[in-house]
Design a protein around this motif. Structure first.
Motif, PDB file in Angstrom:
ATOM      1  N   SER B 286       0.831  -1.206   0.000  1.00 60.40           N
ATOM      2  CA  SER B 286       0.000   0.000   0.000  1.00 60.40           C
ATOM      3  C   SER B 286       0.866   1.257   0.000  1.00 60.40           C
ATOM      4  O   SER B 286       0.623   2.204  -0.746  1.00 60.40           O
ATOM      5  N   GLN B 287       1.883   1.248   0.855  1.00 65.28           N
ATOM      6  CA  GLN B 287       2.761   2.429   0.930  1.00 65.28           C
ATOM      7  C   GLN B 287       3.398   2.699  -0.434  1.00 65.28           C
ATOM      8  O   GLN B 287       3.468   3.844  -0.883  1.00 65.28           O
ATOM      9  N   LEU B 288       3.833   1.636  -1.082  1.00 63.21           N
ATOM     10  CA  LEU B 288       4.452   1.789  -2.399  1.00 63.21           C
ATOM     11  C   LEU B 288       3.453   2.367  -3.400  1.00 63.21           C
ATOM     12  O   LEU B 288       3.768   3.280  -4.165  1.00 63.21           O
ATOM     13  N   GLU B 289       2.233   1.828  -3.365  1.00 70.37           N
ATOM     14  CA  GLU B 289       1.194   2.319  -4.281  1.00 70.37           C
ATOM     15  C   GLU B 289       0.880   3.793  -4.030  1.00 70.37           C
ATOM     16  O   GLU B 289       0.661   4.562  -4.964  1.00 70.37           O
ATOM     17  N   ILE B 290       0.839   4.158  -2.750  1.00 71.44           N
ATOM     18  CA  ILE B 290       0.531   5.544  -2.392  1.00 71.44           C
ATOM     19  C   ILE B 290       1.644   6.470  -2.889  1.00 71.44           C
ATOM     20  O   ILE B 290       1.386   7.508  -3.495  1.00 71.44           O
ATOM     21  N   ASP B 291       2.883   6.067  -2.654  1.00 70.00           N
ATOM     22  CA  ASP B 291       4.003   6.892  -3.136  1.00 70.00           C
ATOM     23  C   ASP B 291       3.975   6.996  -4.659  1.00 70.00           C
ATOM     24  O   ASP B 291       4.306   8.041  -5.228  1.00 70.00           O
ATOM     25  N   LEU B 292       3.572   5.898  -5.282  1.00 65.51           N
ATOM     26  CA  LEU B 292       3.500   5.899  -6.745  1.00 65.51           C
ATOM     27  C   LEU B 292       2.373   6.810  -7.236  1.00 65.51           C
ATOM     28  O   LEU B 292       2.536   7.507  -8.244  1.00 65.51           O
ATOM     29  N   SER B 293       1.241   6.824  -6.526  1.00 61.70           N
ATOM     30  CA  SER B 293       0.155   7.747  -6.911  1.00 61.70           C
ATOM     31  C   SER B 293       0.633   9.186  -6.841  1.00 61.70           C
ATOM     32  O   SER B 293       0.345   9.989  -7.731  1.00 61.70           O
ATOM     33  N   ALA B 294       1.350   9.500  -5.768  1.00 60.15           N
ATOM     34  CA  ALA B 294       1.845  10.875  -5.629  1.00 60.15           C
ATOM     35  C   ALA B 294       2.760  11.219  -6.793  1.00 60.15           C
ATOM     36  O   ALA B 294       2.662  12.297  -7.389  1.00 60.15           O
ATOM     37  N   LEU B 295       3.623  10.270  -7.143  1.00 54.46           N
ATOM     38  CA  LEU B 295       4.557  10.521  -8.245  1.00 54.46           C
ATOM     39  C   LEU B 295       3.805  10.686  -9.560  1.00 54.46           C
ATOM     40  O   LEU B 295       4.149  11.536 -10.383  1.00 54.46           O
ATOM     41  N   GLU B 296       2.766   9.875  -9.732  1.00 54.59           N
ATOM     42  CA  GLU B 296       2.002   9.956 -10.980  1.00 54.59           C
ATOM     43  C   GLU B 296       1.370  11.341 -11.135  1.00 54.59           C
ATOM     44  O   GLU B 296       1.446  11.953 -12.203  1.00 54.59           O
ATOM     45  N   ILE B 297       0.767  11.828 -10.066  1.00 54.79           N
ATOM     46  CA  ILE B 297       0.135  13.152 -10.169  1.00 54.79           C
ATOM     47  C   ILE B 297       1.210  14.225 -10.369  1.00 54.79           C
ATOM     48  O   ILE B 297       1.022  15.164 -11.149  1.00 54.79           O
ATOM     49  N   THR B 298       2.335  14.074  -9.688  1.00 51.93           N
ATOM     50  CA  THR B 298       3.412  15.048  -9.903  1.00 51.93           C
ATOM     51  C   THR B 298       3.860  15.028 -11.360  1.00 51.93           C
ATOM     52  O   THR B 298       4.082  16.075 -11.970  1.00 51.93           O
ATOM     53  N   GLU B 299       3.955  13.829 -11.935  1.00 54.90           N
ATOM     54  CA  GLU B 299       4.343  13.760 -13.339  1.00 54.90           C
ATOM     55  C   GLU B 299       3.279  14.400 -14.237  1.00 54.90           C
ATOM     56  O   GLU B 299       3.605  15.123 -15.179  1.00 54.90           O
ATOM     57  N   LEU B 300       2.008  14.148 -13.922  1.00 52.58           N
ATOM     58  CA  LEU B 300       0.945  14.750 -14.731  1.00 52.58           C
ATOM     59  C   LEU B 300       0.964  16.274 -14.609  1.00 52.58           C
ATOM     60  O   LEU B 300       0.701  16.979 -15.580  1.00 52.58           O
ATOM     61  N   ARG B 301       1.291  16.761 -13.412  1.00 51.15           N
ATOM     62  CA  ARG B 301       1.394  18.227 -13.248  1.00 51.15           C
ATOM     63  C   ARG B 301       2.531  18.774 -14.101  1.00 51.15           C
ATOM     64  O   ARG B 301       2.393  19.820 -14.747  1.00 51.15           O
ATOM     65  N   THR B 302       3.652  18.067 -14.122  1.00 53.00           N
ATOM     66  CA  THR B 302       4.783  18.500 -14.944  1.00 53.00           C
ATOM     67  C   THR B 302       4.402  18.488 -16.423  1.00 53.00           C
ATOM     68  O   THR B 302       4.704  19.400 -17.173  1.00 53.00           O
ATOM     69  N   LEU B 303       3.683  17.419 -16.787  1.00 47.08           N
ATOM     70  CA  LEU B 303       3.230  17.255 -18.167  1.00 47.08           C
ATOM     71  C   LEU B 303       2.299  18.387 -18.579  1.00 47.08           C
ATOM     72  O   LEU B 303       2.392  18.923 -19.678  1.00 47.08           O
ATOM     73  N   ALA B 304       1.385  18.734 -17.662  1.00 49.64           N
ATOM     74  CA  ALA B 304       0.438  19.810 -17.949  1.00 49.64           C
ATOM     75  C   ALA B 304       1.209  21.114 -18.140  1.00 49.64           C
ATOM     76  O   ALA B 304       0.866  21.922 -19.009  1.00 49.64           O
ATOM     77  N   GLY B 305       2.252  21.306 -17.353  1.00 50.58           N
ATOM     78  CA  GLY B 305       3.095  22.494 -17.499  1.00 50.58           C
ATOM     79  C   GLY B 305       3.764  22.515 -18.860  1.00 50.58           C
ATOM     80  O   GLY B 305       3.809  23.533 -19.550  1.00 50.58           O
TER      81      GLY B 305
END
Lengths: 384, 398
Positions: B286-305
């Motif tokens: 679960s912890q790994l999945e949660i950290d991965l979700s955070a990274l995914e959204i951070t990547e999407l934010r970078t992508l949107a930029g």
């Protein structure tokens, strides 16, 4: 996919950020939390006048927005460590009403919340229930069409300032049953309601709230009798998203203060910000902050999704923010050294707020377990 | 604010998913331990994409790019991760290709870009040296002008898959007296068949042959192989490092990895129940999945930029650090999950053609080597410590 805010949302941010910058500097806050009232009712009135207390409500309810607006406001609250009860009154009580209230209740109470005339506290926690929202010793017994409430609610944030409570109570079933939970609105002035008020370690005020044979009419029930838990869970997830936003604001400021301090503070003849071990620590703080922002967006934007998706997003965010907030808070103190230990500096107060946010609406362990339990529903095919 | 993909993006996803489904060759393996795959397997998908016109999506249209938005490229990456495809290697497509079309002359573009697109020419990267790792600018390999040629001497190392390479791009010192080490470096393309080049394998802790030493002894290279201006190579090298960082976090691959980990944990037993039902282990996932979700959204934010026209900035350092930490954690948990059967070395299994008595479950064979191998990710591409230095300088301003 879009992470931009609308012009209207940007105006909300500008408005609230200006208000907090100009009227909520650290010395003002210090005075406010030491004052007898412990908050600023006049600022609350000003927030109402600016329309900020209407921000998370739909137009139908007299507002103009939703969860994203609440997120923006709470992020700014976090930057200034504002103690006013936006989450208890607007997000929690407002949430219970907007999702579960009938039209008369919405008109009366949401109207009161938006105008600032009514201030609500959310009396959901109990001394022995820990983070289980269904574990209730407070009871509401049906008596004809009325209900009689008895029980003790723990650490009700903002209760000393409240005019009304939203109270969760058991109307049937065993102490931890998922069914049999109901939600009531109780006037603080009602007969049989008493409070013991105190300050919290992070500058807010709270109460132990006692209900002794408090009689309320059927119009005090919000939503369905015995089936209040789904609504409580929804509102608690909305509160989590707003709390996460507050934590992000506090983390951002604590981090910036720390970087700035490392520029000024000299040891061994050089600014301590030149030491790589501290630089990397501050980079790690920055990364924790950025990941927390991402999770806050996710929790906020998924509030309207199906139940499992919403709950997992809220729990995931609360785990990440609990861990990130702890790291940023602790390291802010560490890098400030002895000065970080002093009450005089603001940074310690950010640390204290970040610390307390973890236990509100469930801490890291609670949400890691909730997330794991929710994941267990998707059973993968075993590998060969 | 919303996290939804648009209708066009959803249609795009369906299109590429169908293309992958119908065209990905079934007879090539999945890439786990690199040296088990031959050159042709590693190039198979690249060649198919080259024919389709999808091998270099991020390039400008005029050089064969697809004109996909950053979000579409992200979706493309996700769909490939779903099928665990062997993607085109980055050395040509993401590294030297953009340098050539940005800084190269017309002859160089005409000579090299088609081969990179089609997958016919394999490129390798001659950057690191035994004495120049994180401090790359201290490199010592020399290129001395001699008439119409440069003569190269020195030693490169960690050259990934150079054993298959047709061409390499090398950083060489052309001005040893430059006031700063960065100012005397040039970017030179080298045909790997040139006399004087010797590629020597380096065996890694996972037992595989993924990287090499490349020894250069009086290697004579035409001066026309110089990219841009002499002594400006550092500029091009930095451009290359900052270019096309989308996908650097490896989110899509890690998501696929988490699924595989769960499948393994569902098969492994603990106290008579699947390991996946053990609260201790399940919470690690679960912890790994949660950290991965955070990274995914951070990547999407970078992508949107990026979509809004902001170039990839120092945020890519964050993506690299967090992405590699997660990749490593994933392989660590996978090795934990397989228990005893992490130990047998699959390279030593008896080759007696018998499947009657398999040595442990198939999914366990690569767990340890992959875990060992993935330790590289926090070292390569600018170590995670160097990434923190970059954030310190570019974002914290210290």
């Amino acid at each position: 996919m879009d992470f931009d805010f609308t012009d209207e949302q940007n105006m909300v941010r500008d408005g609230i950020s200006r208000l907090i910058r100009e009227q909520y500097d650290f010395d003002t806050r210090r005075g406010v939390i030491a004052s007898e009232a412990g908050w600023r009712p006049e600022l609350w009135a000003q927030l109402a006048e600016l329309g900020m207390l209407a921000a998370p409500f739909s137009e139908e309810d007299g507002g103009f927005g939703g969860a994203t607006e609440a997120m923006i406001i709470m992020e700014e609250f976090g930057k200034g460590l504002a103690v006013e009860p936006f989450i208890p009154s607007v997000v929690c009580a407002g949430g219970v009403l907007k999702h579960g209230g009938n039209s008369a209740q919405r008109e009366e109470y949401i109207g009161g919340i938006i105008s600032g005339e009514m201030v609500f506290a959310f009396a959901y926690a109990e001394p022995r229930g820990r983070y289980d929202l269904a574990n209730l010793e407070t009871t509401a017994k049906a008596d004809g069409g009325d209900y009689v409430l008895n029980g003790h609610k723990a650490v009700v944030i903002g209760a000393p300032w409240a005019t009304h409570f939203v109270v969760t109570a058991r109307t049937s079933g065993g102490q931890t049953d998922k069914d049999g939970v109901s939600i009531f609105i109780v006037d603080k002035a009602a007969q049989g309601v008493s409070t013991r008020d105190y300050a919290t370690v992070d500058g807010r005020r709270a109460s132990e709230v006692y209900f002794e044979n408090v009689a309320v009419g059927p119009e005090a029930v919000i939503g369905e009798v015995d089936n209040g838990l789904p609504l409580i869970e929804l509102v608690s997830d909305e509160a989590i998203a707003a709390l996460c936003a507050e934590a992000c604001g506090a983390m951002k400021v604590a981090h910036e203060m720390t970087v700035e301090y490392s520029r000024q503070r000299k040891q061994f003849g050089t600014p301590i910000g030149k030491f790589q071990v501290l630089q990397h620590r501050m980079v790690d703080m920055f990364m924790e902050y950025e990941q927390s922002v991402s999770m806050t967006y996710m929790a906020t934007l998924k509030l309207g999704d199906d139940e499992v998706t919403r709950k997992k997003a809220a729990s995931a965010a609360k785990v990440r923010i609990g861990q990130g907030g702890r790291f940023v808070g602790q390291q802010s103190i560490q890098i400030h050294g002895g000065m970080g230990m002093t009450d005089e500096l603001a940074v310690g107060h950010y640390f204290k707020r970040l610390t307390m946010i973890d236990s509100e609406f469930g801490n890291v362990d609670h949400h890691l377990k909730r997330y794991t339990d929710l994941s267990a529903a998707d059973v993968p095919v075993a590998a060969e | 604010m919303n996290l939804e993909f648009t209708e066009e993006e959803k249609a795009f996803r369906a299109e590429v998913r169908e293309f992958i489904e119908n065209n990905y060759p079934q007879d090539i393996g999945t890439r786990g331990v690199d040296d088990e795959m031959g050159r042709e397997d590693l190039l198979a998908w690249h060649k198919i994409l080259g024919k389709k016109g999808w091998s270099v999506p991020a390039w400008p249209k005029e050089y064969g790019g697809t004109d996909w938005t950053p979000t579409q490229r992200y979706i493309w990456g996700e769909e490939n991760a779903r099928k665990n495809t062997v993607m085109p290697l980055p050395f040509g497509v993401s590294m030297v290709g953009p340098v050539i079309y940005t800084f190269g002359n017309e002859e160089q573009k005409a000579q090299h870009l088609p081969g990179i697109r089609s997958g016919d020419v394999w490129w390798c990267q001659g950057y690191s040296e035994p004495g120049a790792g994180s401090d790359l600018a201290s490199l010592k390999t020399t290129a001395v002008r001699d008439g119409d040629d440069y003569i190269l001497n020195g030693q490169k190392t960690w050259t990934t898959l150079a054993q298959h390479a047709d061409w390499g791009f090398f950083l060489c010192r052309t001005d040893p007296d430059a006031p700063k080490p960065q100012m005397g470096i040039s970017f030179i393309l080298v045909d790997m068949k040139t006399p004087g080049i010797e590629v020597r394998p380096i065996k890694l802790i996972d037992g595989g042959h993924e990287v090499n030493e490349v020894w250069l002894t009086d290697v004579r290279v035409p001066a026309t192989n110089l990219i841009g201006e002499e002594n400006k190579g550092w500029t091009y090298a930095k451009f290359l490092l900052a270019h096309e960082r989308s996908g650097i976090a490896g989110v899509a691959r890690s998501k696929r990895g988490v699924e595989q980990l769960k499948e393994i944990a569902a098969a492994e037993m603990l106290d008579g129940k699947p390991l996946l039902e053990d609260m201790g282990f399940a919470q690690k996932i679960s912890q790994l999945e949660i950290d991965l979700s955070a990274l995914e959204i951070t990547e999407l934010r970078t992508l949107a930029g990026e979509q809004a026209g902001k170039g990839p900035g120092p945020e890519s350092s964050l993506l690299k650090v967090k992405g590699t930490e997660i990749q490593q954690r994933l392989t660590e948990l996978t090795l934990e999950a397989v228990g005893y059967y992490g130990a047998p070395d699959f390279r030593s299994f008896p080759d007696d053609g018998s499947n009657d008595f398999p040595i442990g479950p198939d999914y366990a064979h690569h767990a340890a080597p992959t875990y060992f191998n993935m330790r590289k990710t926090s070292i390569y591409g600018g170590s995670n410590e160097i990434q923190r230095n970059i954030i310190t300088k570019m974002i914290l301003g210290l």
